[in-house]
Design a protein around this motif. Sequence first.
Motif: not given
Length: 322
Positions: A8-12, A14-26, A57-63
């Motif tokens: 169960h993941a919400t709003g995942l 992951k950023r690498f500098g200014a690049f959002h590799a993962v941008d709010g995935i549920d 590491p998770i930069d944002g969201g919950e899992a």
Amino acid sequence: MTATNAVHATGLVKRFGAFHAVDGIDLEVRPGEIFGVLGPNGAGKTTTLKMLATLLPIDGGEAEIFGVDVRREPHRIRQLVGVTGQYASVDENLTGAENLILFARLLGQSTAQARRTAADLLGRFGLEEAADRQIQNFSGGMRRRLDLAASLIARPPLIFLDEPTTGLDPRTRGQMWDTIRELVAQGSTILLTTQYLDEADQLADRIAVIDRGRKVAEGTPDQLKSSVGSSTLHLRVVDREQTARAAAIVEQVLGEAPVLTPEAGGLNIALGDANQTADVLIALRQGEVDITTAAVRQPTLDEVFLTLTGHHAEDDTDKEVA
């Protein structure tokens, strides 16, 4: 969040500098299912999996994995999951049996128990005859099966498979698919990432389609296919210079623009009703647009992906920054 979900993941994020590799995935994966994460190279599939497996590491969201917080209790998470990456993690200089015994010993098993575990897994994956052969002499399919076997030593309830059939020939891919189905039949839950549309269609109970770090759709294969119409009309015009004109005529008839295909003069047209085929063909004839081929068939996942993202699943050659 609920402990009844395998994932169960919400709003995942992951950023690498200014690049959002993962941008709010549920994501929500139910116990006992094969959940597919479908997308091209660079979409964020592997990065998402690595965050869930505590490898990034998770930069944002919950899992949560079976109700355990990924960020707060990584050690417990590692007891719940097995991970098979895109490339085999086995030691080239050891034999198949030696690799499995080594992994079992690292997981705390005694020597005798590790030998029993290795023998059992070699049998389950059809590798008995290769038990005493060095990994450097294994075929690609044998390496992948051994790598998957190693991830099952601790008998985790959740298995992450990151593009498990990359580089395999069709026959070996089929064997891997059978192995994955057997794991689920024995009680495992599978989170599968893939860029192969046929693989997702064959294996997954439900699919999340992601592109450029975002989830763009989710559902069963049939639900995703029905989202682009009950049928798809494939056309190719004689003069590729008339492609734009043909698309405009189709949009005028159906009220929706077709999707242009990579082939010169090709159009994919979603139909709510297969009988609309005649309306389109008549309009093109009246508009003096000649066609070379016309075919109606049930939509494929490739057409779903093309409709959702504007490009095919294999078109994006950018790699993830993981």
